[in-house]
Design a protein around this motif. Structure first.
Motif, PDB file in Angstrom:
ATOM      1  N   ASP A 153      36.989  25.106  45.544  1.00 33.67           N
ATOM      2  CA  ASP A 153      36.885  25.689  44.200  1.00 33.67           C
ATOM      3  C   ASP A 153      35.435  25.945  43.814  1.00 33.67           C
ATOM      4  OD1 ASP A 153      39.593  25.827  43.683  1.00 33.67           O
ATOM      5  OD2 ASP A 153      39.690  23.876  42.703  1.00 33.67           O
ATOM      6  N   ILE A 169      35.970  31.728  44.461  1.00 31.57           N
ATOM      7  CA  ILE A 169      36.570  32.040  43.165  1.00 31.57           C
ATOM      8  C   ILE A 169      37.981  32.581  43.380  1.00 31.57           C
ATOM      9  CG2 ILE A 169      36.379  33.425  41.063  1.00 31.57           C
ATOM     10  CD1 ILE A 169      34.162  31.359  41.385  1.00 31.57           C
ATOM     11  N   GLY A 170      38.940  32.062  42.597  1.00 32.41           N
ATOM     12  CA  GLY A 170      40.311  32.576  42.654  1.00 32.41           C
ATOM     13  C   GLY A 170      41.078  32.058  43.863  1.00 32.41           C
ATOM     14  N   GLN A 171      42.207  32.714  44.147  1.00 33.21           N
ATOM     15  CA  GLN A 171      43.060  32.421  45.304  1.00 33.21           C
ATOM     16  C   GLN A 171      43.503  30.954  45.325  1.00 33.21           C
ATOM     17  OE1 GLN A 171      44.034  34.985  46.471  1.00 33.21           O
ATOM     18  NE2 GLN A 171      42.431  36.524  46.625  1.00 33.21           N
ATOM     19  N   THR A 172      43.989  30.461  44.183  1.00 33.49           N
ATOM     20  CA  THR A 172      44.358  29.052  44.053  1.00 33.49           C
ATOM     21  C   THR A 172      45.419  28.631  45.064  1.00 33.49           C
ATOM     22  OG1 THR A 172      43.786  29.018  41.702  1.00 33.49           O
ATOM     23  CG2 THR A 172      45.314  27.317  42.479  1.00 33.49           C
ATOM     24  N   SER A 186      39.317  40.213  49.482  1.00 34.11           N
ATOM     25  CA  SER A 186      39.998  39.148  48.734  1.00 34.11           C
ATOM     26  C   SER A 186      39.479  37.766  49.106  1.00 34.11           C
ATOM     27  CB  SER A 186      41.512  39.221  48.950  1.00 34.11           C
ATOM     28  OG  SER A 186      41.845  39.164  50.321  1.00 34.11           O
ATOM     29  N   LEU A 209      41.667  40.248  43.743  1.00 35.87           N
ATOM     30  CA  LEU A 209      40.922  39.517  42.738  1.00 35.87           C
ATOM     31  C   LEU A 209      41.006  40.255  41.399  1.00 35.87           C
ATOM     32  CD1 LEU A 209      37.753  38.642  44.842  1.00 35.87           C
ATOM     33  CD2 LEU A 209      39.553  37.063  44.130  1.00 35.87           C
ATOM     34  N   THR A 210      41.141  39.509  40.317  1.00 33.09           N
ATOM     35  CA  THR A 210      41.219  40.107  38.986  1.00 33.09           C
ATOM     36  C   THR A 210      39.817  40.449  38.487  1.00 33.09           C
ATOM     37  OG1 THR A 210      41.014  37.993  37.827  1.00 33.09           O
ATOM     38  CG2 THR A 210      43.235  38.666  38.493  1.00 33.09           C
ATOM     39  N   ASP A 236      38.446  39.293  35.812  1.00 35.81           N
ATOM     40  CA  ASP A 236      37.792  38.053  35.395  1.00 35.81           C
ATOM     41  C   ASP A 236      37.275  37.260  36.594  1.00 35.81           C
ATOM     42  OD1 ASP A 236      37.116  36.108  33.239  1.00 35.81           O
ATOM     43  OD2 ASP A 236      38.489  34.828  34.366  1.00 35.81           O
ATOM     44  N   GLU A 237      38.013  37.250  37.700  1.00 36.83           N
ATOM     45  CA  GLU A 237      37.550  36.547  38.894  1.00 36.83           C
ATOM     46  C   GLU A 237      36.313  37.224  39.482  1.00 36.83           C
ATOM     47  OE1 GLU A 237      41.844  34.679  40.334  1.00 36.83           O
ATOM     48  OE2 GLU A 237      41.215  36.657  41.028  1.00 36.83           O
ATOM     49  N   GLN A 290      33.468  36.178  37.378  1.00 39.77           N
ATOM     50  CA  GLN A 290      33.053  34.809  37.701  1.00 39.77           C
ATOM     51  C   GLN A 290      32.199  34.765  38.966  1.00 39.77           C
ATOM     52  OE1 GLN A 290      36.153  31.663  37.472  1.00 39.77           O
ATOM     53  NE2 GLN A 290      37.454  33.233  36.549  1.00 39.77           N
ATOM     54  N   ILE A 291      32.529  35.610  39.942  1.00 37.18           N
ATOM     55  CA  ILE A 291      31.725  35.672  41.166  1.00 37.18           C
ATOM     56  C   ILE A 291      30.306  36.123  40.830  1.00 37.18           C
ATOM     57  CG2 ILE A 291      31.416  36.918  43.354  1.00 37.18           C
ATOM     58  CD1 ILE A 291      34.474  36.971  43.593  1.00 37.18           C
TER      59      ILE A 291
END
Length: 345
Positions: A20, A24-27, A71, A235-236, A238-239, A242-243
């Motif tokens: 994490d 970023i993302g891809q939980t 991604s 990726l969105t 927002d993601e 964040q990157i």
């Protein structure tokens, strides 16, 4: 490497928490990857503690990461490998289409893996081979045998990779500094991670079956040797934002921060500027790769002109800068005494 492998104790939740901080993302993908890596490297540690375990049957959790370009597939694999202190090599499946994947190439992969482990065979046997663009050695069956655009039969390529995934022995030689009388190297415990976009494989479905991959062009036995199949999503916005905002080298802005700092210029950014860049990158449908394209286009002329000018030691990237880079650049350079504004185009 060997000492860290022998001390590996990370749980899946600890691996996920560490990922994490770097991805970023891809939980859901991080959760699945964390479980697979935790199982594999706890097995590696126990084998190093009790070598007789190496002779037992082992159900290896080879992995397929699939999803759109940008991604984070390769980034995830690198980050997870570093957490496990495992040697990692990356190769491109398309080169096998070009060469026909003869035995020499199999030995090359193993030799590279041993080199990545500093010739420590005990460590190399638990290394990771990342084969990217595996979807490029697929061609959906229309009529006749499956074949790649280069003319090499993709079934033969996949069969060769399938053999490598199993308990395959390669005789290491004296090439590249390895011992001439080294014992045969087995791929039994090597973790294979495949990745590819597989565009169009899933349609509108959330769950993709073995049959879907077979229809795409993978042979059933090949899919069967890869029990962990992980889908990555686009990726969105927002993601992507964040990157950009990340205070680490995962942000493509970090290279510009360093580059400007080398000339005594502090680069800062407004949140609204990052939002615009993220939205533009999202519209390009290139994932995280799109961020670098948008940032480079925005900052190209600033990177060229500002190091030669006295701009007060600070450059702030705001909404206006992103919307109209040339106008912002001219306004900034107008404050400097030694700039010919006619040179700014």
């Amino acid at each position: 490497g060997g000492k860290r492998l022998a001390e590996f104790r990370l749980t899946p939740r600890e691996i996920k928490a560490a990922l994490d901080k770097r991805v970023i993302g891809q939980t859901e993908a991080k959760k699945a990857l964390a479980v697979a890596f935790s199982e594999h490297y706890h097995h590696a540690r126990r084998c190093l503690e009790e070598p007789e375990r190496l002779r037992r049957h082992f159900h290896k959790s080879n992995i397929l990461l699939w999803g759109p370009s940008g991604s984070g597939k390769s980034h995830l694999i690198r980050a997870a490998a570093e957490l496990a202190a495992a040697p990692l090599i990356k190769t491109d499946a398309t080169k096998f289409s070009a060469t026909g994947y003869v035995g020499r190439d199999v030995a090359d992969i193993v030799t590279q893996l041993v080199e990545a482990a500093d010739s420590d065979l005990d460590v190399a046997q638990f290394g990771i081979v990342h084969v990217d663009e595996v979807d490029k050695i697929c061609e959906r069956r229309t009529s006749g045998p499956l074949s790649a655009p280069g003319g090499v039969n993709t079934r033969d390529v996949q069969q060769s990779l399938l053999k490598l995934m199993e308990d395959y022995e390669v005789q290491l030689n004296a090439a590249r500094g390895l011992a001439a009388k080294s014992k045969p190297f087995s791929t039994k415990h090597v973790l294979f991670v495949f990745s590819g976009a597989f565009e169009g494989c899933d349609g509108a479905k959330d769950h993709v079956t073995v049959a879907d991959f077979v229809d795409f062009g993978l042979i059933r036995e090949f899919v069967g040797r890869i029990p962990v199949r992980i889908r990555l999503r686009d990726l969105t916005v927002d993601e992507l934002r964040q990157i950009l905002a990340a205070d680490s080298d995962i942000s493509p802005l970090s290279r510009y921060v360093e580059a400007f700092a080398a000339h005594g210029i502090a680069l800062s950014f407004a949140d609204e500027a990052l939002e615009i860049i993220a939205r533009r990158a999202f519209d390009q449908r290139l994932g995280a790769r799109g961020l670098l394209t948008v940032v480079e286009h925005t900052l190209r002329d600033f990177s060229y002109h500002l190091p030669s000018c006295d701009v007060g030691g600070h450059f702030h990237l705001d909404r206006t800068t992103v919307d109209d880079p040339q106008r912002s650049l001219r306004a900034l350079l107008a404050l400097a005494d030694d700039v010919d504004l006619d040179s700014v185009q």
